[in-house]
Write an enzyme that holds these catalytic residues in place. Sequence first.
Site, mmCIF file in Angstrom:
data_model
loop_
_atom_site.group_PDB
_atom_site.id
_atom_site.type_symbol
_atom_site.label_atom_id
_atom_site.label_comp_id
_atom_site.label_asym_id
_atom_site.label_seq_id
_atom_site.Cartn_x
_atom_site.Cartn_y
_atom_site.Cartn_z
ATOM 1 N N GLU A 44 -119.286 -31.387 63.959
ATOM 2 C CA GLU A 44 -119.428 -30.540 62.770
ATOM 3 C C GLU A 44 -118.114 -30.431 62.015
ATOM 4 O O GLU A 44 -118.096 -30.423 60.775
ATOM 5 C CB GLU A 44 -119.940 -29.168 63.194
ATOM 6 C CG GLU A 44 -121.371 -29.213 63.721
ATOM 7 C CD GLU A 44 -121.857 -27.882 64.251
ATOM 8 O OE1 GLU A 44 -123.080 -27.685 64.337
ATOM 9 O OE2 GLU A 44 -121.011 -27.022 64.576
ATOM 10 N N ASP B 213 -119.625 -17.789 78.979
ATOM 11 C CA ASP B 213 -118.764 -18.927 79.296
ATOM 12 C C ASP B 213 -117.914 -18.692 80.535
ATOM 13 O O ASP B 213 -117.373 -19.649 81.101
ATOM 14 C CB ASP B 213 -117.833 -19.224 78.116
ATOM 15 C CG ASP B 213 -118.588 -19.679 76.881
ATOM 16 O OD1 ASP B 213 -119.784 -19.979 77.013
ATOM 17 O OD2 ASP B 213 -117.990 -19.717 75.795
ATOM 18 N N VAL C 238 -107.156 -6.611 78.292
ATOM 19 C CA VAL C 238 -107.304 -6.434 79.733
ATOM 20 C C VAL C 238 -106.330 -7.363 80.448
ATOM 21 O O VAL C 238 -106.274 -8.565 80.160
ATOM 22 C CB VAL C 238 -108.753 -6.718 80.173
ATOM 23 C CG1 VAL C 238 -108.872 -6.686 81.693
ATOM 24 C CG2 VAL C 238 -109.702 -5.709 79.550
ATOM 25 N N GLY D 207 -118.256 -10.486 72.688
ATOM 26 C CA GLY D 207 -118.931 -11.682 72.212
ATOM 27 C C GLY D 207 -120.434 -11.504 72.265
ATOM 28 O O GLY D 207 -120.953 -10.383 72.342
ATOM 29 N N PHE D 208 -121.153 -12.607 72.263
ATOM 30 C CA PHE D 208 -122.608 -12.529 72.266
ATOM 31 C C PHE D 208 -123.126 -11.829 73.525
ATOM 32 O O PHE D 208 -124.019 -10.992 73.456
ATOM 33 C CB PHE D 208 -123.199 -13.936 72.165
ATOM 34 C CG PHE D 208 -123.001 -14.587 70.829
ATOM 35 C CD1 PHE D 208 -123.780 -14.226 69.746
ATOM 36 C CD2 PHE D 208 -122.036 -15.563 70.652
ATOM 37 C CE1 PHE D 208 -123.596 -14.825 68.504
ATOM 38 C CE2 PHE D 208 -121.848 -16.167 69.419
ATOM 39 C CZ PHE D 208 -122.631 -15.792 68.347
ATOM 40 N N GLY D 209 -122.580 -12.188 74.688
ATOM 41 C CA GLY D 209 -123.046 -11.582 75.928
ATOM 42 C C GLY D 209 -122.709 -10.114 76.025
ATOM 43 O O GLY D 209 -123.552 -9.294 76.410
#
Length: 736
Positions: A474, A603, A383, A317-319
């Site tokens: 949204e 998260d 995992v 993901g982003f991280g």
Amino acid sequence: MSLNTSSDRLRTAAGGIRWLLVPMGSIGTVYHVVQRSVGPMADLLIRLWLAKVFFVSGVLKIFDLSVAPYLSNVAYPVPWVEPLSPTYLGAAIQMVIPVLLALGLATRWAALYMLILVLVVQFNYLAIDINLYSAVLFGWFVICGAGPLSLDHLLARGLGDTALPFATILTRLADAITRYLKPYYQLLIRLWLGLALLAASTGVSIPTGLVQLLPEKSLAHFAPTPAIALVCAVLVAFGFVARPAALVLIMSVIGMHITGSDGPADVYFVMTLALIGLYGPGNLSLDKWILGVLPQINGMQIFPLEGAPRVVIVGAGFGGLACAAKLAKTPLQVTLIDRHNYHLFQPLLYQVATASLSPADIAATVRGLFCDHLNVQVLLGQVTGIDTAQQEVLIGKRRMPYDYLVLATGASHSYFGRDEWEPYAPGLKTIDDAVEIRRQILSAFERAESAEDPSERRGLLTFVIVGGGPTGVELAGDIAELVRHGMEKEFHHFDPASARVVLIQSAPRILPTFPETLSEKAKRSLEQLGVEVMLKSKVEHIDQEGVLINGKRLASHTVLWAAGVVASPAARWLNASADRSGRVKVEPDLSVTGLPNVFVIGDTALVNAWKGKPVPGLAPAAKQGGAYVARAIRRKLQGRPAQPPFAYRHMGSLATIGRKAAVASFNGVNMSGAPAWWLWGVIHVALLVGLRNRISVMFNWFWAYLTFKRGTRLITGDELPLEDGINTTVRTFDQS
């Protein structure tokens, strides 16, 4: 002194040199980034400029009939050809060839024609500097072809393996010309510019015989100072730090333009220098020789992987991507594990669910992002656990050892202990979720078209979204846009605009993390779109027939869940303490208590690093956490002091409502309406991974905005139950 002590000292010294040399790779990184991002655009602009000039010339020749015979006799003095009739043919060709050049179609042949034309004019009619620069630029396209933003580049692979006559031979010939002649042509350009600059800086007049080969008038007044021009001439000619020298010359031309000084044929001069600045001086240069001796300057891997510390990152993901990118040129073995082979831009996932975008628009393959980094290994796998005692990650039956572990496994939707609702109210966290929601929404309209019972049709045309956070708002706004504007005149037994969109929020207001004024504006915007906003409403039950809200039944066949999230099972893997949402309670440096070499970000982590408050589960927070952990690992390996505790810098909050409204809050500055909508669009396009995704999303938005049509309204799945009791098998192919 023992042999072991000497070996340890040698290894320490080698490691110190290695860490000293690694930052030099940033120079090569900058070169590569500029060449890949600016290079294609510069290539296109040069082609468009040259095409424009010669296209206009062709138009003038055709429509100005009074000068056509004169041009035939003077501009192209070919004795054995009758002058007038070929004029119109040549002018027509001169209009077609620039179009091919601009499109990048048959670029080499189009450039070859224009090169011959320019040389004929230069040597048989009027010798001017612009012709020389044009000839150099056309010669570049003859040898190197067009860049990525061209039809040739798009069709190259297919043409190279086709049954078209001579296509394979010509493709291989073009590749051979580029491979063998490009270095010599780059040397020729450098020597040509170097000699011309040398003459201009020293004030030496170019001999008459060379006037037609070297630019003279355009460089006569060019001199930021004679010394700078002389140094740049030598550097460019020998190909030593040629890119910075070309940049200095380009900036000098721009500076003279700004000050109003007389300069050379500025545009052509800058375009010629851009070839050196963007693509380098070539293989026959001192720069190339230096890169062979010190490959780290070019961003190449200069450290052996064997024996290097192992960093395992779980989650792309982003991280996870931010952490891997920061460690990509560090002397480490980096392994990035994810159960998907792509990185997903989750903030726009709701637009896939509402048929605004294709899944391919918001996803990019992870391997493609790291294909140039040899120390980053990408693994596709699930995992299942972590053995902290042995320092191994469990991937099924496989064990992946690590020295440092980074968990960026994200979160999934939470039903607050009512998991039995999940089959009837899907959440939105993955592409599969989005495609399934899209299928349910579009299928509801198809089933409503054949429904005969009015109550059944009302249930099918009632869409309920549970949760008034950014995702719920949204999603509700986009569904309202779809039913009001996206399906006009497509159904004959009902009006799609009659569909109900209901947003349920248990809190007193929607968007509770935004300022109260923006929450109220967002509510009004939703209501203007036709969304029914129910505040202080508690969902008590969900089944296939609808929802129970505050004791009242609301019939709906499409209920979507956007109310809460739960972290991945990372806390259970690590046997670490967690909060009610499953987030791992980490130390101020994002490491796990008792496990200083294990970090948790995004998260999955709970850390009070936002002015004493927990860090929100947003993409910027994950990216900042990934970059922080990468720096922490590097500092540990370098033996440097630990960096200060992680502190989240909140960049602001954004939420869009429909096609022309949004709300935004940035450090006390609040925006709403159309300005916030434009800001939301610009930021989201900028944060997408990959140029192709940015272009695709902008095109789809632009098309949908002007036409109200959505191009990905495809129902995927095997069976579509109809009201007559017959299951009609629908086999569609999602080409998006």
